[in-house]
Structures are given as C-alpha cells and as structure tokens.
Design a protein around this motif. Structure first.
Motif, PDB file in Angstrom:
ATOM      1  N   GLY A  34       0.855  -1.188   0.000  1.00  0.00           N
ATOM      2  CA  GLY A  34       0.000   0.000   0.000  1.00  0.00           C
ATOM      3  C   GLY A  34       0.883   1.227   0.000  1.00  0.00           C
ATOM      4  O   GLY A  34       2.055   1.149   0.382  1.00  0.00           O
ATOM      5  N   ALA A  38      -0.595   4.574   4.254  1.00  0.00           N
ATOM      6  CA  ALA A  38      -1.881   3.875   4.083  1.00  0.00           C
ATOM      7  C   ALA A  38      -2.307   3.156   5.359  1.00  0.00           C
ATOM      8  O   ALA A  38      -3.485   2.875   5.551  1.00  0.00           O
ATOM      9  N   ASP A 232      -5.762  -0.058   0.490  1.00  0.00           N
ATOM     10  CA  ASP A 232      -6.006   1.037  -0.449  1.00  0.00           C
ATOM     11  C   ASP A 232      -7.376   1.628  -0.181  1.00  0.00           C
ATOM     12  O   ASP A 232      -8.378   0.906  -0.169  1.00  0.00           O
TER      13      ASP A 232
END
Length: 540
Positions: A34, A38, A232
């Motif tokens: 990520g 994140a 995400d």
C-alpha cells in the motif's frame, strides 16, 4: 490464527480503515502493500495489541507467539551483539536467565540451608532448557548473525558501538532466533547488503510459521510471499500469488472496472438524453417515469482509484567525450588495510557499470575516488573531456539545510527555474501538496534521499555516480527512477543491493573479490547467468 473483522481506524483526520477484513492462516506468507501512510504499520500494531481498532475486531488465537520487527529498535548498549540476540529468543532466554541465577545461588555459601530446594529447582529448569534446545542457542544466534553479515569480532563487541543500520540487524536477528508462530516484519530488507538479503530470503522461505511483511524490494517480496494483502482507500484486498502476480491482477481488475464504468456511463447518458427529450410530452409520461425509476435503482459503478504515479522525464544531458573516467595504477588503503593495489579501470560513454563486492571490498571507495571525494595513495584518476558529474552519496542527505523547506531547497538549487517546473519536479519525487512546505530537518530518510535525487537530476549531469540510490525509496519511486534512468542518455557507475534495479539498468559489471577484480560485459543479468549466483559473497 489472526483475523481482522470489519475493522475501522482513524488517525486524527485521516481515515485508515473502513470495514476492512483479512485473515492470516497457519504457515501463510503474506506481503502487505500500500502507499506510504496507508496504514501498514498501524495494522501491525493492532495485531500486536499496541493499538486498538476504533471499530470491528482483531482476533489472535490463544497462546500464539508473535515476533514483531519494526524500524524503531530502541536502546542497545552494554552487551555483546550475540547476547542481545539470545536475550530476545522468547521462553528459552527466560529459562537461561533462571538457570544462571540458580548457578549463582548454588555457589553462594549464605544459601547453604536452601541448597536441596535450589538443586531440585535447577534440575527442573535444566530439563526445560534442554527441551527448548537451549544449549544450541548461542550457536544458532551466531549462525543468524553471520547470515546477516556480522563478523565474529562484531558479534562479541558492544552492541552500543554499532551504527543504527547494524543495530537494526541485531533487532531482526532477535526475531529470527525466536522462531515465533507468526513473524510480522516491517521493512526487514532495509539496511541489508545483497548477501544478507539473499540469506534472509532463504531463511524466510524455510520458516515454517506464518509471516506477514512489508518490503520495498520487489524481488525479495516476489520470492517469499504467496499472497498479497493490499491496503487502499481504507479497504483490505487479498490477492493469491506473489507481488508480480498481484500487479498483473490489480492492473486487470482496474481495466475491467474502467470498462464497466464507461459502459454504464454511456448507458446513463442515453437514458438521461431520452428523459430530457420526452419529459414534457404527455404521450411519453409513463415511459419517462419508468426510466427515471430505473435510473434511481441502478447501483453506480465507481471508476478505479487512480494511483499517483508521476513520470520523470530527463532533460537531455550534454554529450561527454568517449572516455569518461580512467583509473591507472591506483593504490588506496585505510591504515593497514589495503583496498586497491595497482587498479586499472576505464569507463566509456553510455556504459552503465554496477559495482559489486562483499562489505569492505571497496565499492564506495571506488565511487569516492571517481567523484574526487577521496584521493588515491598512488596512481591517477582522470576525468574525461566535457564530463559533468552528479554524485549521490549517503552523506549527501546530511548536507541539506534543515531550516529550509523542500520547495525552498529546490529554489536555492535552481533560482532561474519557474515555480511550475519545480512543483512538477517535487511531485515526481513524491512531494505533493503541503509536503513541499516541510522543513528538511523533519524529513524521513526516504524523503531526504528523494530530495537529493531531485536536485541532482533536474539539470542532469552526463555522468551519474550513485552509491545505494534506492536505499530509502519505496517501490513506486524506484519504478519511476528505473523508468527515468532507462531513458537516460548519459553514463552511469553505481552500487545497489536491489536486484531489480541492477538487472534493469546495468550493461557492465565490476566484481571486487579477494582473488582479484572481474569484469562482465552484459551487466547483472549476464553475471548471474555466468556465475550461477546473485552476489559475490555467495561464490562457493
């Protein structure tokens, strides 16, 4: 083993997770990916109980042992590296400590009255120590440290005298020796040379427990993990396969989602056009009403989230002469240690040399000699005509003015460049929005490396000398850099432990070994094919 069920988590104004779920099963090896920020480290902290989700639940099986390695290694001093590693070996280290206490008690004349109890307890503890394979502990600790690049002298020396990078290796060795049920490794490939990286790769492939890790080294990730969990937009998405397979699947899913979105948009436009055209006609009122209701019920397809990836295009570097640098009969040593003795080496225009050798072989010294950062003891280093050199060294990050912001630092370097051009440059190297207003003193190692590189590449030299340029870079920045350097017309001499970077960019290889210096004409890929190994220290 470990389940994350519908977790929600917010840090200040930033939402990290929204109803996110994932699972880590026995023996699985998962890569956690990520963008920076994140929530990868937050996820690890929630699994270890250092942090709590705002919503949902993190379930860990009872009795499960977890070894967590992160970049914050804390204070280490007063013990040898070997002792520090053994101290982290879980239950066996506690048993060893009790065994030592009992040995002192048996030698203490003041405790003669308790001797029967002490001896009885000693027998019990010794039996438990043997069950845990405690007598092999020191040998295993030394084996792990040797794999991570430690000499015997370093293993026995005070851990407090080691640099931050070597202390990281000690902290990593503690987790590896512990052999927990689950390892959580946050960037274990940082600060490792290629030999140590390949040893760690082999160790983790043979590890029978479960593993979840982050890494900015795609080759390392590719060879170890068989599942990817991506963070995400607050969600956790699981992909079966290694990192390469994940990239392919994600690209395919985004393509399909985009096509689905476009089809739906075309259909919606057609329906809306019909409604607009006939809404005023009584004869079509029923049809219009029917279509309005239909539109209200349709579940809208979202377009795929666009990842911020900015390509960096090199301005054309001025052409250099054919001979870029020549080293003739060069001697170089530090104290009693001889690094080079009569070295002859030539770099010609558009050659891309990667330099390989074990720790202490002289890789950085060669780059310093070429860059003029150190002088040879004997012999000559001659830079060719029209050569404009750019030198990236680890210490360059320490030379940034801590009080200047990122943008001011770029303005200082390029006073005649337009604001737009400098903002684009900053964006290419990962400084978007308010990031350009950060003062250099608060930047992370990766951010400093990106800023130094941006300053070096905006007005490009025709000869790049790069010492571990990818050390602190995330995968997205590395990919951008590889793409940019692939189109670079100049000459390169570089050291890197990133095999993807080495294979993508080198067309010549210089190997420094104890039995001499070897040159390979096809770069890193040819070197691996011809020698059968990926690093000089692995030569059998």
């Amino acid at each position: 083993m470990i389940r994350l069920d519908n977790i929600g988590k917010q840090n200040g104004h930033q939402i990290l997770f929204i109803e996110a779920s994932a699972v880590l099963l026995k023996g699985e090896k998962i890569g956690l990916v990520g963008p920076n920020g994140a929530g990868k480290t937050t996820l690890f902290r929630m699994i270890t109980g250092q942090d709590e989700p705002d919503e949902g639940q993190v379930s860990v099986d009872r009795g499960l042992t977890i070894g967590y390695f992160n970049q914050d290694v804390g204070e280490m001093a007063g013990r040898s590296a070997a002792a520090e590693v053994m101290d982290g070996a879980g239950p066996v280290s506690e048993v060893a400590a009790e065994l030592k206490e009992l040995e002192h008690a048996m030698a203490d004349p003041d405790r003669a009255d308790d001797m029967d109890d002490i001896i009885a307890r000693y027998g019990e503890v010794q039996h438990r120590f043997e069950e845990l394979d405690g007598y092999a502990l020191e040998g295993r600790a030394r084996e792990v440290l040797a794999g991570l690049g430690f000499s015997d002298e370093m293993m026995d020396g005070d851990v407090g005298k080691l640099s931050g990078g070597w202390k990281m290796r000690v902290a990593l060795a503690r987790i590896l020796l512990m052999r927990p049920d689950v390892m959580l490794l946050d960037e274990p490939s940082n600060h490792l040379d290629l030999e140590s990286l390949i040893w760690l790769e082999s160790f983790l492939k043979g590890f029978e427990g479960a593993l979840m890790m982050t890494s900015h080294d795609r080759e390392f990730m590719n060879r170890i993990v068989s599942k990817i969990v991506e963070i995400d937009g607050g969600a956790l998405t699981t992909y079966s396969g290694n990192y390469e397979f994940y990239e392919e699947q994600r690209a395919l899913a985004e393509k399909q989602q985009q096509a689905q979105f476009e089809r739906q948009q075309a259909m919606l436009a057609k329906e809306i056009k019909f409604i607009e055209r006939f809404k005023a006609r009584a004869s079509h009122a029923a049809q219009v009403q029917s279509r309005v209701k239909k539109l209200e019920k349709i579940e809208r397809v979202e377009p795929p989230r666009r990842r911020q990836s900015v390509a960096f295009d090199f301005p054309q570097a001025p052409r250099s002469g054919e001979d870029v640098v020549a080293l003739k009969n060069v001697d170089k040593g530090y104290g009693s240690k001889r690094i080079y003795d009569g070295l002859d080496f030539m770099v010609r225009r558009r050659e891309r040399w990667c330099v390989m050798g074990v720790n202490g072989a002289g890789k950085s010294t060669l780059l310093k000699l070429v860059a003029g950062a150190t002088e040879p003891d004997a012999g000559t280093v001659t830079i060719g005509g029209s050569v404009k050199m750019g030198y990236f060294a680890q210490h360059a990050m320490d030379l940034l003015d801590g009080e200047r912001t990122v943008f001011e630092s770029l303005e200082d370097a390029f006073p005649h460049a337009g604001q737009g051009a400098l903002r684009t440059l900053a964006g290419c190297f990962g400084f978007s929005g308010d990031d350009v207003e950060k003062r250099c003193r608060v930047l992370s190692g990766g951010e400093k490396a990106r800023l130094v590189m941006a300053k070096m590449l905006f007005d490009p030299p025709n000869f790049l000398v790069l010492d571990e340029p990818t050390n602190h870079l995330d995968m997205a920045t590395k990919e951008m850099l590889i793409a940019a350097l692939s189109n670079y017309e100049g000459t390169m001499l570089f050291v890197s432990h990133d095999r993807h970077f080495l294979a993508a960019l080198s067309n010549r290889l210089l190997e420094l070994t104890a039995d001499g210096i070897h040159q390979y004409g096809g770069g890193y890929s040819e070197y691996v094919a011809r020698t059968g190994h990926e690093a000089p220290g692995l030569r059998s």
